[in-house]
Every structure is written in C-alpha cells, then in structure tokens.
Write an enzyme that holds these catalytic residues in place. Structure first.
Site, mmCIF file in Angstrom:
data_model
loop_
_atom_site.group_PDB
_atom_site.id
_atom_site.type_symbol
_atom_site.label_atom_id
_atom_site.label_comp_id
_atom_site.label_asym_id
_atom_site.label_seq_id
_atom_site.Cartn_x
_atom_site.Cartn_y
_atom_site.Cartn_z
ATOM 1 N N ARG A 113 0.827 -1.130 -0.070
ATOM 2 C CA ARG A 113 0.118 -0.023 0.116
ATOM 3 C C ARG A 113 1.058 1.401 -0.012
ATOM 4 O O ARG A 113 0.578 2.302 -0.761
ATOM 5 C CB ARG A 113 -1.002 0.141 1.291
ATOM 6 N N TYR B 259 -16.072 17.049 -16.116
ATOM 7 C CA TYR B 259 -16.501 15.729 -15.913
ATOM 8 C C TYR B 259 -17.596 15.575 -15.006
ATOM 9 O O TYR B 259 -17.107 15.955 -13.793
ATOM 10 C CB TYR B 259 -15.294 14.562 -15.893
ATOM 11 N N ASP C 214 -6.878 19.328 -14.955
ATOM 12 C CA ASP C 214 -7.094 17.859 -15.242
ATOM 13 C C ASP C 214 -6.977 17.846 -16.738
ATOM 14 O O ASP C 214 -7.398 18.704 -17.515
ATOM 15 C CB ASP C 214 -8.503 17.743 -15.145
ATOM 16 N N LYS D 276 -7.825 6.765 -19.779
ATOM 17 C CA LYS D 276 -7.942 7.219 -21.086
ATOM 18 C C LYS D 276 -6.910 7.270 -21.807
ATOM 19 O O LYS D 276 -6.187 5.823 -22.062
ATOM 20 C CB LYS D 276 -8.566 8.590 -20.640
HETATM 21 C C1 LIG Z 1 -11.774 14.745 -17.527
HETATM 22 C C2 LIG Z 1 -11.955 13.456 -16.835
HETATM 23 N N1 LIG Z 1 -11.304 13.677 -15.374
HETATM 24 C C3 LIG Z 1 -11.540 12.465 -14.702
HETATM 25 C C4 LIG Z 1 -12.259 11.239 -14.884
HETATM 26 C C5 LIG Z 1 -12.374 10.363 -13.790
HETATM 27 O O1 LIG Z 1 -11.575 9.346 -14.132
HETATM 28 P P1 LIG Z 1 -11.891 7.637 -13.746
HETATM 29 O O2 LIG Z 1 -13.235 7.233 -14.769
HETATM 30 O O3 LIG Z 1 -10.696 6.858 -14.290
HETATM 31 O O4 LIG Z 1 -11.990 7.607 -12.549
HETATM 32 C C6 LIG Z 1 -12.922 11.260 -16.259
HETATM 33 C C7 LIG Z 1 -13.635 10.004 -16.518
HETATM 34 O O5 LIG Z 1 -14.341 10.027 -17.691
HETATM 35 C C8 LIG Z 1 -12.570 12.443 -17.139
HETATM 36 O O6 LIG Z 1 -13.236 12.271 -18.412
#
Ligand SMILES: Cc1ncc(COP(=O)(O)O)c(C=O)c1O
Length: 385
Positions: A52, A104, A176, A201
């Site tokens: 961990r 998101y 992000d 992604k």
């Molecule tokens: C821009 C963005 N940030 C964060 C996330 C969250 O990621 P995760 O699905 O890996 O938790 C997503 C998910 O689609 C996203 O599109």
C-alpha cells in the site's frame, strides 16, 4: 534513466522508469504482485515494506508519468476519481475551491455530494474567462480546479493567465489534463502546481484498466499525496500499473493518429447537413481556436456535436457499427457517448441546462481505426436522423 529532461517525448515515454530489469535484463518492467516484502532484520529492508505504501511496478510508473508531464514526482491511484479525491483531501474544513462549471460530471458529484459534507466549499464558474477566476477567489480559497478543454463542451481556459492569478493570490492551480494527455498539453510548464489525469483514457489507451495520477511540481505535495496513498489506500495495483507502462510506450504514436483523425472527423461533422453544431478546438470557428493553438501542440480527438434532440441522438447512436456506444474515451477504438444520460447524468436537468449540455449532444472519442471507415460509419448513422 537519469537526466531525461533533454530527451524527446516519445523516448521518455518508452524509457523513463522503463529501464531493463537489473536482475534478468527483461526489457519490460516486471509486475511485482506482492503485498509485503521480507525484511533482513528490524528496520532492515530493500526500500519496500508493504505494497500500500510502495511497490516497484508502481514506482516505475510514477517515475515515467512524472517525466512525461515535467513534474518532480507522480502518485498513481486506483482511478481518475481517486486521484482527484486525493488532491482535494489536502484541504481542510472551511477551505474554498473554485472550479470550472463544465467538468467531467463525476468531479462535481464527488465535490458536492461527498467532500462538501466535510466543510469544504465549492464555487463553479466559467473558467474560459480568466477574470472570472480572479473574481471568484475569496480569502479562504485554497485551490482552483480547471479542466481544459472541458468535458463535453470543449471550451479552453487560459492556463498562463489563470496560473498568474493563482500565483498572485497564493492559491494552488490543479489542471485535469485527461483530454489532451501530456503529449499535447503541459500545464505545469504554464504554472500549474499539480496535474491530474484519468489514466483510464489516453495514457493507458487500450480501454483495459482504470487508473489515475497526480503529477506534482512541489515536493511538499508529492509527500502529502504519498502519505494519502498510505493512509487511504486507493492505490493502483501492480498489474494495472504495468498496463499503463505498456500503454504509454505508444502514447506519442497514438496521439498523432488521434489528432490527425480528430481533425478529419471534426471537419466532416461540421459540413454534415444533419449536424447542427460541432465543438472542437481545432476548428477555425471555435471561439478559442487561437488560444488552443498557443497552449496545445495538437487538438486531440475529443469532439462534441449537436444532433438537435434526444430522439435524434438515440436514432444515430443505435445505428453506429464501428464506433462503440459507451462511456469513456481515449482508447484505440472509437467510443461515442451521450453526455446528458451518461457522463453528465449526475448534474441533473437543471445543472446541465445551466451550462449548455443539451439532450441532443453526442461526444465522440475518435480512435485510431482507418478514418475513412469512421466517416462512412458516422455518415450512415447520421442518415437515421
Ligand atoms: C476529464 C476526466 N477526468 C476524470 C475522470 C474520472 O476518471 P476515472 O473514470 O478513471 O475515475 C474522467 C472520466 O471520464 C474524465 O473524463
């Protein structure tokens, strides 16, 4: 690999943290599926005590991703949301956060329905005008959280301008960077303090594992996030760390194709008579096309377009054959989704209306298939409207 700063991006993607295994010479990083490590005596060990806290496969991935974003360290988590949750856990009750209003959907869900219960306050504003950020910052603001381009409306925020405001106001800037990947956009170079990604992604790129990362510019944050990994435990498994190490080796090559095909598909959609509007920063009529050219080295493959109604969107989405209808993005396969009922359902109808997410919007993550096949598929699917 030492002194990776002067090496090109593709070279770093393949070699940083991905040195051959010293024990066997294996060219790929070994997966260490172990929970614990044998110690030679009390306090005598080889740098690893419990997985961990740290794991050799995860360490290698963290080195690799730090080298790609130009950070001093990276911390990987079990998902993008776990990474965003870790960053926000640095704050205390009474702190205030300024966020983009077109994020998101899972991010405001976490902030409003979980973190707000611990006394952290959130304001949502249109960060595409930097002066809105300045106006929203209060005495107790500790952090600004920005997505650029935004999901799903593809609006761009000026990273240099926002980071100058944050520096002046002594507020942290977190970006992000999931949609662009470090290949096309490097927020730390524009002054951001931390970058987050859903590695699920483009970084992984093969739609076969979830993950998240925070890349830090300052040691203080890297240390706090390592402590959070140890305390809260939302760490990435050795196997999934390895999947990303494998995926990231082709990031540069994949992003080139994503971008090339993204431009072709956006152009096709913008001329299609069944499509009412296209949101893509690479199009000349995108309101921030010039800013996009300044702070991104490509436009990527995320495109949102307006079909006119829920009925039209549904008719079209039922007809796609090569594009796969599903949530997520950034894979080698083209994924197509419906933000209002999928990624942004949690905002509710009112929340979506307030920021312009209509029921007719469709989002496409253009994959790396032959682009002519994609155009043909989209054309026949749009024909159903
Ligand atoms: C821009 C963005 N940030 C964060 C996330 C969250 O990621 P995760 O699905 O890996 O938790 C997503 C998910 O689609 C996203 O599109």
């Amino acid at each position: 690999m030492k002194a990776t700063k002067n090496l090109g991006f593709a070279t770093r993607a393949i070699h940083s943290g991905q040195e051959p295994d010293p024990l066997t010479g294996a060219v790929t990083v070994p997966i260490y599926p172990t929970s614990t490590y044998v110690q030679q005596g009390i306090g005598e060990h080889k740098g690893y005590e419990y997985s961990r806290v740290s794991n050799p496969t995860r360490d290698r991935l963290e080195q690799n991703l730090a080298a790609l974003e130009g950070g001093i360290a990276a911390r990987v988590f079990a998902s993008g949301m776990a990474a965003i949750n870790a960053v926000i856990s640095i704050l205390k009750s009474g702190d205030h956060v300024v966020c983009g209003n077109d994020l998101y959907g899972g991010t405001p869900r976490l902030f409003n329905q979980v973190i707000a219960n611990f006394g952290v306050e959130f304001s949502y504003i249109d960060t595409s005008a930097a002066e809105n950020v300045e106006r929203a910052i209060r005495k107790n603001t500790r952090l600004v959280h920005v997505e650029t381009p935004t999901n799903p409306l593809m609006s761009i925020s000026d990273l240099a301008a926002i980071s100058a405001i944050c520096r002046r106001k002594k507020v942290l800037l977190v970006v992000d960077n999931t949609f662009m990947s470090p290949y096309f956009q490097q927020p730390l170079a524009f002054g951001a303090d931390m970058v987050v990604h859903s590695t699920t992604k483009f970084l992984n790129g093969h739609s076969d594992g979830l993950g998240g990362v925070v890349i830090c510019k300052h040691q203080e944050h890297a240390d706090k996030l390592a402590f959070l990994q140890k305390c809260a435990g939302a760490i990435l498994s050795p196997f999934e760390s390895w999947l990303i190490l494998r995926g990231v080796k082709t990031l540069a090559a994949r992003m080139e194709i994503h971008d090339r095909s993204g431009r072709i598909v956006a152009d096709f959609l913008s001329k299609h008579k069944k499509v009412k509007a296209v949101f893509y920063p690479g199009l000349k009529d995108h309101p921030q096309h010039e800013l996009a050219k300044k702070q991104m080295t490509g436009f990527g493959s995320m495109i949102t377009f307006e079909t006119g109604s829920l009925k039209n969107a549904n008719k079209m989405l039922k007809k796609v054959r090569i594009c796969s209808l599903g949530e997520s993005l950034g894979g080698v396969e083209t994924l197509i989704s419906h933000p209002a009922t999928m990624t942004h359902a949690a905002l509710g109808e009112k929340g979506r209306k307030a920021i312009g997410i209509t029921d007719g919007l469709v989002r496409i993550s253009v994959g790396i298939e032959d682009v002519d096949d994609l155009l043909e598929d989209l054309d026949q699917a749009l024909g159903a409207i």
